[in-house]
Design an enzyme around this catalytic site. Structure first.
Site, PDB file in Angstrom:
ATOM      1  N   LEU A  65      38.444  33.536  46.878  1.00 40.31           N
ATOM      2  CA  LEU A  65      39.052  34.334  45.806  1.00 40.31           C
ATOM      3  C   LEU A  65      38.079  35.290  45.109  1.00 40.31           C
ATOM      4  O   LEU A  65      36.980  34.889  44.716  1.00 40.31           O
ATOM      5  CB  LEU A  65      39.662  33.377  44.772  1.00 40.31           C
ATOM      6  CG  LEU A  65      40.617  34.022  43.768  1.00 40.31           C
ATOM      7  CD1 LEU A  65      41.869  34.511  44.449  1.00 40.31           C
ATOM      8  CD2 LEU A  65      40.939  33.047  42.652  1.00 40.31           C
ATOM      9  N   ASP A  66      38.491  36.536  44.928  1.00 37.41           N
ATOM     10  CA  ASP A  66      37.699  37.557  44.220  1.00 37.41           C
ATOM     11  C   ASP A  66      36.361  37.841  44.894  1.00 37.41           C
ATOM     12  O   ASP A  66      35.451  38.394  44.269  1.00 37.41           O
ATOM     13  CB  ASP A  66      37.449  37.168  42.753  1.00 37.41           C
ATOM     14  CG  ASP A  66      38.735  37.024  41.963  1.00 37.41           C
ATOM     15  OD1 ASP A  66      39.744  37.608  42.385  1.00 37.41           O
ATOM     16  OD2 ASP A  66      38.727  36.336  40.928  1.00 37.41           O
ATOM     17  N   ALA A  67      36.222  37.443  46.162  1.00 38.97           N
ATOM     18  CA  ALA A  67      34.935  37.620  46.826  1.00 38.97           C
ATOM     19  C   ALA A  67      35.043  38.441  48.102  1.00 38.97           C
ATOM     20  O   ALA A  67      34.087  38.549  48.852  1.00 38.97           O
ATOM     21  CB  ALA A  67      34.317  36.255  47.120  1.00 38.97           C
ATOM     22  N   GLY A  82      38.072  35.538  38.161  1.00 36.15           N
ATOM     23  CA  GLY A  82      38.988  34.563  37.588  1.00 36.15           C
ATOM     24  C   GLY A  82      39.930  35.171  36.578  1.00 36.15           C
ATOM     25  O   GLY A  82      40.193  36.369  36.609  1.00 36.15           O
TER      26      GLY A  82
END
Lengths: 292, 292, 292, 292
Positions: free
Chosen positions: B235-237, B209
């Site tokens: 997201l971000d994964a 985040g």
């Protein structure tokens, strides 16, 4: 690693088709390969490989596998070895007064992390006997003549002769100089070539020789290190297995560096020894191939 | 790497004999293998390999090699790709105002270290235009609606549509979000799957985040890091390609962490992108195999 | 760092009461100390300190502060300096053909990360001129005689004389040998003592001299590094500011090591230079105190 | 560190003149300061310092020094402590079945590297008793109810009550959860605040909770780590003392990560504990100041 494995290592002149030759051989046996690594040094014209086979997948024991593989190896030239993880390897440790590497290795064997039996520890001082016997390992004290002794050279020869007999009686896979601090005579380096492993308390080739942390302090370096290497007659110049470093700064005295360095020595020796025991290290001239 | 190479990568279900099959195929062509790496994930039952062949050693061009290899790949199942290092790859960079990653990549391309042509840089601010054009690369400014804009969502859709057209016109091998700071819409993640590479300024999964360095400062961690990963709708994964960290201490403010972190972001993105361009990265589910 | 700061550094013989003397002086001025570091080398009998004061908290400008502090410094002996972060420092870069360090420093100055103005770049080849001028910095080409030139020594003397004039005209706070590859004559090392900063592409004292990565490859080390140090007449032996290393393995050729090493050289030089510019580095004999 | 030292630590609201106040006090006593570190967190408005004084240089014992310093500390507010390195500190270790951290700490105490007496080791399994008693340390087995036990909660309460009595009887300076794997009840975290030290086998805040290496494996991270922190009622969220990481790759199974992680856990716990014992760690809210 779960289950019994056969570990094949081979070092030979590089040419086309080596991988295919070995892979076909193993496929022909129905072998299930659990690890495989290759390295071709194009410049030097040498090839190295390490292959791990699930023992349950091949219809033979290690002796039969050695016989079956012998013609393939002969065809390819070079040197090879086949180990069986079902047969526990053996190591002898040589120590003096410093106990940090010794204690660390004893702990790793105790927990089963290092796949080896320490058959004995030989010290030129008796001070480490209690910690060794507390771990259930036999300790042998082989005293060395003191610095001023007029028969010192002869005394050393006798002491090393005793060490040689003790070591050779166990026929170990590794002779570990766990901060032994005595220079191994050339004939023992020769006899134990590829099995005698030393930990040097500097980031070689920097600060070879005595009191490396004091040399490092004087030079004002910002990192200190340790080196695990095979012992050779050419002191501190044998093939390097592993190295690592740690940061120091202007606030660190030589004594602080000695303390900080111990953690690196421990780790570097433990890693180097484990890789050696798992047949991950192949010597090519004065360099090593390490298949992690 | 000297000379032209063909790079073969393959990801397929694991079974006995894959190595033998490929090795025999290459030996049959008389191919000289300069690099070879294998990985079997026994648990997941998947196999991956990357093989580099000296182009001069095989009697065919890359198109013919692809045709010849197709039946082998079909037999083994899974996915494969054959690249030719003689054909320069292309990348498009997406940026906002931060220039450290951008400048670093431009320098690496300028010196030839990164084997790629940057066909264009697209920024949602114009501020980086001078440094981009100074390196001889076209810059496109695609403005995004401001935070308070009442038509913001629609404006974003339009902006991303423009970006999509610019990117797809170049058919790049990599779309690099070099600190782009806008969330890529799911349909673009999908369309550019396995090609869109993001640099996240934290050691994921920690501090996913916004404002990760400020989160890290608040938590009082002793190391901060960065993560290079494939962009996915989650997201971000996405699958992680590379990560690294650097030490911080109580004297570092969040602003110091931002500065220190930049050096890690630069390195991690440059390494991840190089490995991607050299076909060293294979995606298996949400994880990557990276053949160094 | 926000706001204007005065940075006081002092190196003097160690004795009781130094901290109290300086602290009382600053407290007397009502100075707000934002950073303070001390180091006493008990063995060598030397003391060093760096104190950063919020300029807004003291009722004087830097000139007055220097006058007020002079008697305190005289009382304590040794050397001191007071810098004003409101006055931008200046650096001259010396380069040859390698551009990775140069490009990295230009980028860090461009973003404002390095608090310095690069007043000019001097190259003994013209090839880096475009990238320098693209960043808005003047470039001067000072050609050096070729290897076979019969007037080579005299030509070098002339070239260095021209460099000396260019450099001294700018009176820089740092003369950065950003992979300059020419040996600085002793009289320039002397004249620029404590200001001439070199990046050596090895982990000194290992592999001093030429082609360190090739030496490292031949020795088979497992880590390679770089060293940022002050240039002295004793080649590669000046006080070390910063060092770092990166891991290599048997698969890395000397050329791979060159490439990997570049990232370490960049970082180590950028860190060392920043610390120098922020007055964090104090030279004590052949060692440095670095207040991070 | 040679010779007896008094270690003064102080955490107080930041304001002008603190350093001068303490430095004047020590100079007035003729104290020879061998180490001094300061930290002002401008944002949070807090100040911290650690000063080490040569005991031989001051004309008083530690009790008198405490009395003399009390008014200075009262004037500055906040918390302070004065330790005497001539008084050996005490630690109690809590363990379960994993022995790597335990064995490492026992070795460091045996060699004198860790300045502490381990007064006892408490295990919820008996399996580690032999290795503990081999090092000459008393072992107490406090069994915990098994997973299926219907009186499990009550059994845990009873077990922790027994542990509390054993620990408090020794009034230790550190209670070390050396891979204890049981969640400390809130009232014990409270009672032992600032003394209970845990080693968590992940790079927090990543992978808090159970089986962190398996979580890390599933996520495909490229580095794994360990965290040494003070235990608080808020699980895995206490102030972090130290962290470190090690590299893993696609070839590492979760079991490999467990093994690799052990070396990081050992080091991180040993470092964190040594810094705690040397009064280098000051807690400020949920963060720590660590004066290395």
């Amino acid at each position: 690693m779960t289950g019994r494995r056969y570990v094949i290592t081979l070092s030979c002149p590089d040419r086309t088709g080596i991988v295919a030759r070995i892979a076909s051989f193993l496929a022909g046996l129905g072998a299930s390969i659990t690890e495989a690594a290759y390295h071709a040094d194009v410049e030097a014209g040498v090839f190295a490989t390490r292959q791990v086979v699930d023992a349950a997948s091949v219809p033979c024991d290690v002796e039969e596998l050695r016989e079956l593989f012998a013609p393939v190896a002969a065809e390819l030239g070079g040197e090879h070895r086949i180990s069986d993880t079902g047969t526990r390897k053996r190591a002898v440790l040589l120590v003096t007064r410093d106990q940090h590497c010794l204690h660390d290795l004893l702990g790793r064997v105790w927990t089963g992390e290092l796949p080896v039996e320490i058959t004995r520890v030989i010290g030129n001082h008796a001070s480490l006997e209690p910690i060794v016997t507390a771990h259930g390992v036999p300790f042998h004290h082989v005293p060395f003549p003191a610095a001023g002794d007029r028969f010192r050279e002869q005394g050393k020869v006798t002491a090393f002769e005793e060490i040689r007999k003790l070591v050779d009686a166990d026929d170990p896979d590794a002779i570990v100089l766990a901060r032994f601090m005595q220079i191994l005579p050339a004939h023992l380096c020769e006899a134990w070539a590829g099995r005698a492993i030393n930990i040097h308390h500097s980031f070689l080739p920097s600060f070879a020789g005595a009191r490396p942390y004091h040399q490092a302090h004087r030079r004002g370096v910002k990192l200190i290190g340790a080196t695990c290497h095979y012992a050779t007659a050419d002191l501190d110049a044998g093939p390097i297995i592993e190295q690592d470093v740690t940061r120091v700064d202007h606030g660190d005295t030589a004594a602080d560096m000695v303390r900080r360095g111990r953690d690196i020595e421990r780790l570097v020796l433990a890693r180097g020894l484990r890789w050696h025991l798992e047949d991950r290290v192949l010597i090519q001239g004065n360099r090593t191939v390490v298949f992690h």
